[in-house]
Design a protein around this motif. Structure first.
Motif: not given
Length: 264
Positions: A28, A51, A79, A88
């Motif tokens: 990511s 995410k 995270q 998120d």
């Protein structure tokens, strides 16, 4: 022999668990080089995406100084906290070194550093932030921007607070080297206090209990100043028990990120 293998297996499990705790989803992370027209330097930038990106219309941003040292740890903690708080919408932006870190982070010359913090502020505000807004849907308000730094990086965070308060609304300043330049950043705070103390935001200040030299007294002075004059800021002051300047960094980063998420 059985006991020997059991002991080895137990150690292996502990090692693998520790490795997992230090992992985050590196798939990511996006990377690019920011070539500054302001100071002519090249900055390696990392952006850890949350995410389900891009599921939100805009994203809060945590700007991490000393990215080579601290980006991975901060990204992992963010995270984890994002999952705990069901969030998120937070980008972690690691800013690599374009110059010697003392050139960029300090407002006055010190040792071999040239004291070019004002130029570095312009790089962040005029070049990096607009790119994050354009390419990564970063929110455009100071309230949605965080700066995180340790030692000289922590000093730079406080300098942004005292001299450039329109850029960031959240400050996570760990063991800031406020003693540099005869505590010039504290002098700046006093000079700019009337204009700055009407602002709102969040300020996390931390240090190690056994910081070396004269690091702790000016940090304690800043704590008292924040508490007395900046009522619009949610604040926390954390002392890492039994830890020194470097030993306190990771525990205080973890506490700082928890503070940030609890305030939103």
């Amino acid at each position: 022999m059985d006991k020997y293998y059991i002991a080895c297996f137990s150690l292996l499990l502990l090692f693998l668990t520790a490795c997992r705790e230090n992992e985050f989803d590196k798939e990511s992370v996006k990377e690019f080089t920011l070539s500054s027209a302001i100071n002519g330097s090249n900055y390696h930038i990392k952006v850890a995406l949350p995410k389900n990106y891009p599921s939100a219309s805009e994203y809060k941003t945590i700007y991490v100084l000393d990215s080579k040292w601290d980006f991975d740890f901060v990204a992992r903690e963010v995270q984890k906290q994002s999952e705990n708080f069901h969030r998120d919408d937070v980008l972690v932006v690691g800013i690599g070194w374009g110059n010697d870190r003392l050139d960029d982070y300090l407002p006055v010359p010190f040792k071999n550093g040239k004291g070019l913090a004002d130029d570095f502020v312009k790089v962040i505000n005029n070049e990096l932030i607009p790119k994050l807004e354009k390419d990564f849907h970063a929110a455009d308000s100071r309230e949605d921007r965080v700066i995180l730094g340790h030692s000289a990086g922590g000093l730079f965070g406080v300098y942004c607070f005292t001299n450039y308060p329109d850029i960031f609304g959240n400050y996570l300043c760990l063991s800031p080297s406020l003693w540099i330049g005869d505590q010039i950043v504290l002098s700046n705070e006093k000079k700019n206090r009337i204009a700055n103390q009407t602002r709102n935001g969040r300020f996390f200040l931390a240090a190690g209990e056994v910081e070396e030299g004269g690091i702790r007294p000016p940090i304690e002075a800043l704590r008292q100043i924040l508490d007395r004059y900046y009522k619009g800021f949610s604040q926390e002051y954390k002392i890492a028990k039994g830890l020194d300047h470097l030993g306190s960094k990771k525990p205080n980063i973890r506490e700082a990120i928890s503070f940030y998420f609890q305030q939103h």
